[in-house]
Design an enzyme around this catalytic site. Structure first.
Site, PDB file in Angstrom:
ATOM      1  N   ARG A  59       0.826  -1.206   0.000  1.00 13.67           N
ATOM      2  CA  ARG A  59       0.000   0.000   0.000  1.00 13.67           C
ATOM      3  C   ARG A  59       0.864   1.260   0.000  1.00 13.67           C
ATOM      4  NH1 ARG A  59      -3.757   2.546   4.444  1.00 13.67           N
ATOM      5  NH2 ARG A  59      -5.273   3.626   3.151  1.00 13.67           N
ATOM      6  N   HIS A  63       0.491   4.531  -2.478  1.00 10.73           N
ATOM      7  CA  HIS A  63       0.301   5.900  -1.990  1.00 10.73           C
ATOM      8  C   HIS A  63       1.464   6.795  -2.400  1.00 10.73           C
ATOM      9  CE1 HIS A  63      -3.153   5.669   1.101  1.00 10.73           C
ATOM     10  NE2 HIS A  63      -3.279   4.700   0.225  1.00 10.73           N
ATOM     11  N   ASN A  90      -3.299   9.249   4.812  1.00  9.34           N
ATOM     12  CA  ASN A  90      -2.196   8.362   5.159  1.00  9.34           C
ATOM     13  C   ASN A  90      -2.279   7.889   6.601  1.00  9.34           C
ATOM     14  OD1 ASN A  90      -0.838   8.201   2.769  1.00  9.34           O
ATOM     15  ND2 ASN A  90       0.381  10.029   3.166  1.00  9.34           N
ATOM     16  N   HIS A 190      -6.280  -5.670  -2.519  1.00  6.61           N
ATOM     17  CA  HIS A 190      -7.147  -5.802  -1.340  1.00  6.61           C
ATOM     18  C   HIS A 190      -7.445  -7.274  -1.012  1.00  6.61           C
ATOM     19  CE1 HIS A 190      -8.710  -1.367  -1.580  1.00  6.61           C
ATOM     20  NE2 HIS A 190      -7.424  -1.458  -1.290  1.00  6.61           N
TER      21      HIS A 190
HETATM   22  C1  HEM Z   1      -8.974   1.493  -6.133  1.00  6.56           C
HETATM   23  C2  HEM Z   1      -8.972   2.406  -5.195  1.00  6.56           C
HETATM   24  C3  HEM Z   1      -8.520   2.142  -3.781  1.00  6.56           C
HETATM   25  C4  HEM Z   1      -9.157   2.550  -2.660  1.00  6.56           C
HETATM   26  C5  HEM Z   1     -10.423   3.380  -2.595  1.00  6.56           C
HETATM   27  C6  HEM Z   1      -8.402   2.050  -1.538  1.00  6.56           C
HETATM   28  C7  HEM Z   1      -8.728   2.279  -0.212  1.00  6.56           C
HETATM   29  C8  HEM Z   1      -8.178   1.608   0.844  1.00  6.56           C
HETATM   30  C9  HEM Z   1      -8.598   1.748   2.205  1.00  6.56           C
HETATM   31  C10 HEM Z   1      -9.682   2.688   2.694  1.00  6.56           C
HETATM   32  C11 HEM Z   1      -7.870   0.874   2.955  1.00  6.56           C
HETATM   33  C12 HEM Z   1      -7.995   0.616   4.452  1.00  6.56           C
HETATM   34  C13 HEM Z   1      -7.020   1.422   5.223  1.00  6.56           C
HETATM   35  C14 HEM Z   1      -7.225   1.246   6.691  1.00  6.56           C
HETATM   36  O1  HEM Z   1      -8.323   1.500   7.186  1.00  6.56           O
HETATM   37  O2  HEM Z   1      -6.268   0.853   7.374  1.00  6.56           O
HETATM   38  C15 HEM Z   1      -6.977   0.200   2.061  1.00  6.56           C
HETATM   39  C16 HEM Z   1      -6.067  -0.755   2.445  1.00  6.56           C
HETATM   40  C17 HEM Z   1      -5.144  -1.315   1.589  1.00  6.56           C
HETATM   41  N1  HEM Z   1      -4.955  -0.986   0.274  1.00  6.56           N
HETATM   42 FE1  HEM Z   1      -6.173   0.120  -0.872  1.00  6.56          FE
HETATM   43  N2  HEM Z   1      -7.335   1.344  -2.003  1.00  6.56           N
HETATM   44  C18 HEM Z   1      -7.359   1.382  -3.362  1.00  6.56           C
HETATM   45  C19 HEM Z   1      -6.407   0.819  -4.197  1.00  6.56           C
HETATM   46  C20 HEM Z   1      -5.282   0.151  -3.770  1.00  6.56           C
HETATM   47  C21 HEM Z   1      -4.165  -0.202  -4.595  1.00  6.56           C
HETATM   48  C22 HEM Z   1      -4.033   0.170  -6.073  1.00  6.56           C
HETATM   49  C23 HEM Z   1      -3.288  -0.874  -3.823  1.00  6.56           C
HETATM   50  C24 HEM Z   1      -1.942  -1.439  -4.164  1.00  6.56           C
HETATM   51  C25 HEM Z   1      -1.606  -1.871  -5.368  1.00  6.56           C
HETATM   52  C26 HEM Z   1      -3.881  -0.968  -2.507  1.00  6.56           C
HETATM   53  C27 HEM Z   1      -3.349  -1.651  -1.446  1.00  6.56           C
HETATM   54  C28 HEM Z   1      -3.918  -1.735  -0.199  1.00  6.56           C
HETATM   55  C29 HEM Z   1      -3.449  -2.626   0.839  1.00  6.56           C
HETATM   56  C30 HEM Z   1      -2.353  -3.679   0.685  1.00  6.56           C
HETATM   57  C31 HEM Z   1      -4.203  -2.350   1.974  1.00  6.56           C
HETATM   58  C32 HEM Z   1      -4.046  -2.991   3.353  1.00  6.56           C
HETATM   59  C33 HEM Z   1      -3.092  -2.153   4.156  1.00  6.56           C
HETATM   60  C34 HEM Z   1      -2.706  -2.753   5.493  1.00  6.56           C
HETATM   61  O3  HEM Z   1      -3.189  -3.818   5.894  1.00  6.56           O
HETATM   62  O4  HEM Z   1      -1.832  -2.144   6.176  1.00  6.56           O
HETATM   63  N3  HEM Z   1      -5.075  -0.302  -2.504  1.00  6.56           N
HETATM   64  N4  HEM Z   1      -7.164   0.664   0.778  1.00  6.56           N
HETATM   65  C1  LIG Z   2       2.207   6.440   9.313  1.00 10.81           C
HETATM   66  C2  LIG Z   2       1.982   7.881   9.564  1.00 10.81           C
HETATM   67  O1  LIG Z   2       2.893   8.658   9.555  1.00 10.81           O
HETATM   68  N1  LIG Z   2       0.715   8.246   9.739  1.00 10.81           N
HETATM   69  C3  LIG Z   2       0.332   9.611   9.984  1.00 10.81           C
HETATM   70  C4  LIG Z   2      -0.758  10.013   9.004  1.00 10.81           C
HETATM   71  O2  LIG Z   2      -1.310  11.269   9.271  1.00 10.81           O
HETATM   72  C5  LIG Z   2      -1.771  11.481  10.602  1.00 10.81           C
HETATM   73  C6  LIG Z   2      -2.277  12.898  10.703  1.00 10.81           C
HETATM   74  O3  LIG Z   2      -3.247  13.160   9.743  1.00 10.81           O
HETATM   75  C7  LIG Z   2      -0.660  11.200  11.621  1.00 10.81           C
HETATM   76  O4  LIG Z   2      -1.184  11.319  12.940  1.00 10.81           O
HETATM   77  C8  LIG Z   2      -0.126   9.801  11.407  1.00 10.81           C
HETATM   78  O5  LIG Z   2       0.951   9.557  12.273  1.00 10.81           O
END
Ligand code: HEM
Ligand SMILES: CC(=O)N[C@H]1CO[C@H](CO)[C@@H](O)[C@@H]1O
Ligand SMILES: *[C@@H]1O[C@H](CO)[C@@H](O)[C@H](O)[C@H]1NC(C)=O
Length: 322
Positions: A59, A63, A90, A190
């Site tokens: 992710r 980003h 972020n 995802h």
């Molecule tokens: C298509 C549009 C996308 C949206 C709207 C989106 C949105 C999100 C959101 C809201 C989360 C949850 C974050 C949280 O609450 O901790 C997430 C997690 C994640 N996203 Fe996406 N994402 C998108 C595309 C992508 C892409 C293109 C990738 C990588 C190629 C990606 C990789 C991931 C991964 C691996 C997680 C899990 C992160 C973790 O467990 O630390 N996402 N995403």
């Molecule tokens: C991983 C990281 O640096 N997360 C930061 C993302 O942004 C918030 C503020 O909007 C920080 O509190 C987090 O530490």
């Protein structure tokens, strides 16, 4: 005796890191040939310590690329809390992704100081975590330079929201030279990782117009989500985004979409919108088609807004400008 044609030598020299030209798989062949081995070792060690390394690093790469291009701008730490990583979007970037890149870069610096960019270390690590989770193997293009800008205010409007519909997703990905097919394939990321409850709570408790459950959610999945994420749950509670095989990089994500188990609206819409549904069905049924499309899209993602040649810098410490 064999004679190597001059044009071959010239090609090799140009590609192998004179700092010019464009991205190339063998960019560090002449200057840091061990870079990929070193990064992989760091990734494997870190994954052994914590699985979160995998989704967090993948992710982080996404980003990074969507804001300022793939230039490690997301890695910069700011004492004032106003760097890119501090932006609202972020908030949930897991620390293990940052840690992986910092550690891999340190290991690379000890062998070839001042040569390999943090942006490239992140690109290699993102490729390696996919493999570690059982996903496809692929080669990465290298030669990115590290960016000189990292500002929270510049993140606004550059990352997709989980509430996005297909048009909004397509528009944002197109801005990064990615097609609808690329977008659908990359969403397959995802298949790994976690989401905090607040990112999809609207689908459970306040889905408009009737303030009810999103009707396109599979009812038993909705029940499961409500049990894990009751209203006013603590903000740090997170759940697996792929309820079936959360630790495997596979095409089950698409099978989930077909079954009404897409977690975000932005996941669900890939199946419910008739224009993208055929591609979701294809990926759900043909894991090799998904793998191939994912690899193509990851390589394209890695070209987003890259700095090359003399642009930017090769950062010594990934979390600070030189
Ligand atoms: C298509 C549009 C996308 C949206 C709207 C989106 C949105 C999100 C959101 C809201 C989360 C949850 C974050 C949280 O609450 O901790 C997430 C997690 C994640 N996203 Fe996406 N994402 C998108 C595309 C992508 C892409 C293109 C990738 C990588 C190629 C990606 C990789 C991931 C991964 C691996 C997680 C899990 C992160 C973790 O467990 O630390 N996402 N995403
Ligand atoms: C991983 C990281 O640096 N997360 C930061 C993302 O942004 C918030 C503020 O909007 C920080 O509190 C987090 O530490
Ligand atoms: C998209 O591609 C065009 C043409 O190759 C290029 O000029 C532009 O910089 C690319 N955009 C991004 C965000 O990479």
């Amino acid at each position: 005796m064999e004679v190597v044609p001059l044009y071959c030598l010239i090609t090799v020299l140009v590609l192998a890191g004179t700092g010019k030209g464009q991205l190339a798989e063998n960019f560090y062949a002449g200057t840091c040939p061990m870079v990929e081995t070193i990064v992989r070792q760091t990734v494997v060690t870190k994954v052994g310590q914590t699985f979160t390394t995998i989704p967090a690093t993948l992710r982080l790469f996404f980003h990074d690329c969507f804001v300022e291009g793939c230039d490690a701008s997301v890695m910069i730490a700011s004492p004032n809390g106003d760097a890119e990583k501090d932006a609202e979007d972020n908030l949930s970037l897991a620390g293990d992704g940052f840690d992986t890149v910092i550690k891999a870069k340190q290991a690379v610096e000890s062998v070839c100081p001042g040569v390999v960019s943090c942006a490239d270390v992140l690109a290699i690590a993102a490729r390696d975590v996919v493999a570690q989770a059982g996903g496809p193997l692929f080669s990465v293009e290298l030669g990115r330079r590290d960016g000189l800008i990292s500002q929270a205010s510049r993140v606004t409007g550059k990352l997709p929201e989980p509430t996005f519909n297909l048009n909004q997703l397509n528009t944002m990905f197109a801005r990064n030279n990615l097609t609808e097919l690329d977008m659908i394939a990359l969403s397959g990321a995802h298949t790994l990782g976690f989401s905090h409850c607040d990112r999809f709570a609207n689908r459970l408790y306040s889905f408009s117009p009737a303030s009810t459950v999103d009707p396109s959610l599979n009812p038993s999945y909705a029940q499961q989500l409500m049990a894990a994420c009751p209203q006013n749950v603590a903000p740090d509670i997170a759940i697996d985004m792929d309820p079936e095989t959360p630790r495997a990089f596979d095409n089950v994500y698409y099978q989930n979409l077909v079954a009404g188990k897409g977690l975000f609206t932005s996941d669900d819409v890939l199946f419910t919108d008739s224009s993208s549904q055929p591609m979701v069905n294809d990926f759900a049924n043909n894991p090799l088609n998904f793998n191939a499309a994912f690899v193509t899209a990851m390589r394209k993602l890695g070209r987003t807004g890259v700095k090359i040649g003399n642009q930017g810098e090769i950062r010594r410490d990934c979390s600070a400008f030189n």
